[in-house]
Design a protein around this motif. Sequence first.
Motif, PDB file in Angstrom:
ATOM      1  N   TYR A 129       0.829  -1.201   0.000  1.00 49.05           N
ATOM      2  CA  TYR A 129       0.000   0.000   0.000  1.00 49.05           C
ATOM      3  C   TYR A 129       0.864   1.252   0.000  1.00 49.05           C
ATOM      4  O   TYR A 129       1.774   1.394   0.820  1.00 49.05           O
ATOM      5  N   CYS A 159      -0.986  -0.872  -4.408  1.00 49.94           N
ATOM      6  CA  CYS A 159      -2.310  -0.268  -4.267  1.00 49.94           C
ATOM      7  C   CYS A 159      -2.131   1.185  -3.847  1.00 49.94           C
ATOM      8  O   CYS A 159      -1.410   1.474  -2.882  1.00 49.94           O
ATOM      9  N   SER A 160      -2.772   2.127  -4.561  1.00 51.44           N
ATOM     10  CA  SER A 160      -2.644   3.538  -4.221  1.00 51.44           C
ATOM     11  C   SER A 160      -3.930   4.260  -4.604  1.00 51.44           C
ATOM     12  O   SER A 160      -4.565   3.909  -5.610  1.00 51.44           O
ATOM     13  N   GLY A 190      -7.892   3.138  -2.600  1.00 51.21           N
ATOM     14  CA  GLY A 190      -7.186   3.529  -1.375  1.00 51.21           C
ATOM     15  C   GLY A 190      -8.033   3.323  -0.142  1.00 51.21           C
ATOM     16  O   GLY A 190      -9.172   2.852  -0.197  1.00 51.21           O
ATOM     17  N   ALA A 194      -9.429  -0.349   0.148  1.00 51.41           N
ATOM     18  CA  ALA A 194      -8.289  -0.996  -0.499  1.00 51.41           C
ATOM     19  C   ALA A 194      -7.828  -2.205   0.303  1.00 51.41           C
ATOM     20  O   ALA A 194      -7.547  -3.271  -0.262  1.00 51.41           O
ATOM     21  N   GLN A 195      -7.750  -2.060   1.615  1.00 47.51           N
ATOM     22  CA  GLN A 195      -7.317  -3.187   2.452  1.00 47.51           C
ATOM     23  C   GLN A 195      -8.297  -4.347   2.333  1.00 47.51           C
ATOM     24  O   GLN A 195      -7.889  -5.514   2.259  1.00 47.51           O
ATOM     25  N   VAL A 216      -0.420  -7.751   3.660  1.00 48.98           N
ATOM     26  CA  VAL A 216      -0.466  -6.349   3.253  1.00 48.98           C
ATOM     27  C   VAL A 216       0.578  -5.580   4.043  1.00 48.98           C
ATOM     28  O   VAL A 216       0.696  -5.738   5.264  1.00 48.98           O
ATOM     29  N   GLY A 220      -0.482   4.062   6.241  1.00 51.84           N
ATOM     30  CA  GLY A 220      -1.722   4.717   5.830  1.00 51.84           C
ATOM     31  C   GLY A 220      -2.314   5.468   6.998  1.00 51.84           C
ATOM     32  O   GLY A 220      -1.739   5.505   8.089  1.00 51.84           O
ATOM     33  N   VAL A 224      -7.017   3.148   7.402  1.00 52.68           N
ATOM     34  CA  VAL A 224      -6.217   2.042   6.886  1.00 52.68           C
ATOM     35  C   VAL A 224      -5.777   1.148   8.050  1.00 52.68           C
ATOM     36  O   VAL A 224      -5.866  -0.080   7.976  1.00 52.68           O
ATOM     37  N   LYS A 228      -6.779  -2.779   8.698  1.00 48.79           N
ATOM     38  CA  LYS A 228      -5.765  -3.815   8.918  1.00 48.79           C
ATOM     39  C   LYS A 228      -6.067  -4.605  10.189  1.00 48.79           C
ATOM     40  O   LYS A 228      -5.929  -5.836  10.218  1.00 48.79           O
TER      41      LYS A 228
END
Length: 440
Positions: A129, A159-160, A190, A194-195, A216, A220, A224, A228
Amino acid sequence: MLSRTDLRSAVPSAAELRTTLPRAEVDVDAALHLVRPIVEDVRTRGVDAALELTERFDGVRPASVRVPAEALASALAGLDPAVRAALEESTSRARRVHADQVRVDKTTQVVPGGTVTERWVPVSRVGLYVPGGLAVYPSSVVMNVVPAQAAGVESLVVCSPPQAAFDGLPHPTVLAAAALLGVEEVWAVGGAQAQALLAYGGTDTDGTELAPVDLVTGPGNIYVAAAKRLLRGLIGIDAEAGPTEIAILADETADPVHVAADLISQAEHDPLAASILVTTSVALADEVDAELERQVKATRHAERVTTALTGAQSGTVLVATVTDGLRVVDAYAAEHLEIQTADARAVAARVRNAGAVFVGAWSPVSLGDYCAGSNHVLPTGGCARHSSGLSVQTFLRGIHVVDYSEDALREVSGHVVALAEAEDLPAHGQAVTARFRDGA
């Protein structure tokens, strides 16, 4: 400009220091109730949910999640030559350092006929990320991708967040950095969504499979970090990153211009960034305050920097001795720790808790951010007391391979049975004795 805490009369215990030292207050738990429905939505509806959430939070809806190959090639072709040269140098140095971190299999002969081999096996597929937000981070592409490649990861995706200013693609400099490192799969998504998409996978708008990942990595924002936390177990994570931190342990030999510049360099990341000066010298503290007043006015992000430096997470801590200062910085366990003292190398060797240590006047944190060869994805929030920064090891798993002969098992069978009986697990012992028809 910096608030002051005077510990010259006595340094509190490590437990007391953890609660009294300046620290950014980031409550990941408080974000969980906001992130949980996002994660669940992506789990059940996949790409459709991720794109809808992206439109809501980022103000743009990409045509697809996966960035087309031609967009990567175009971004690299259009990259400023000076930036390309800098990224190539950063990559070269990082590859040199991370190549030396690669683990080798090791076989130990425990007894004749009995060996244990520790094999180091890379994670099969990882999601790397690269945040957006207040800045652009092509350097984070380097810091995530290089150790994953060195570890031998076969499949990786960067991933962005998509950018409205770039037609729903991630920032072109991020795309160029990915292309420069040979990354072929980049997702324009994002945040928490994204996660979740990395964890659950899905089907892109053109029918292409977006395979889930096993791990991952990368920093972030709080959302984020909360995602996680929710997904940990289904996927591996490197850390729950918080706002960036710099601590500087300095004595009267330090240059206040350098110290002030380094404090500002991290403060420009985020209004919540923490900049801490721990010093034995009141005169230096005064000079640094004066330098901060002067330098902040001249910096591009003066408002953001001022907010960070005057926040509760930043400040100056006065101590009587460098040894006391080491106690303070070890309790703080900074993401980045600079040592600007007499005999800085010897002082740095005494540090126990830090994400990375920068030794002397000529090793500023910004060098480590870009071109030292070290990794800049580091533990924050005091986690350096127990965790390391991103490395090749992050992407490897140690697997023990046990290989015993009949004679080697027979020789130890009595001990296995004794321990099995002691734990009231007799079938464990019987699994050994059943192999020997004479009951030995």
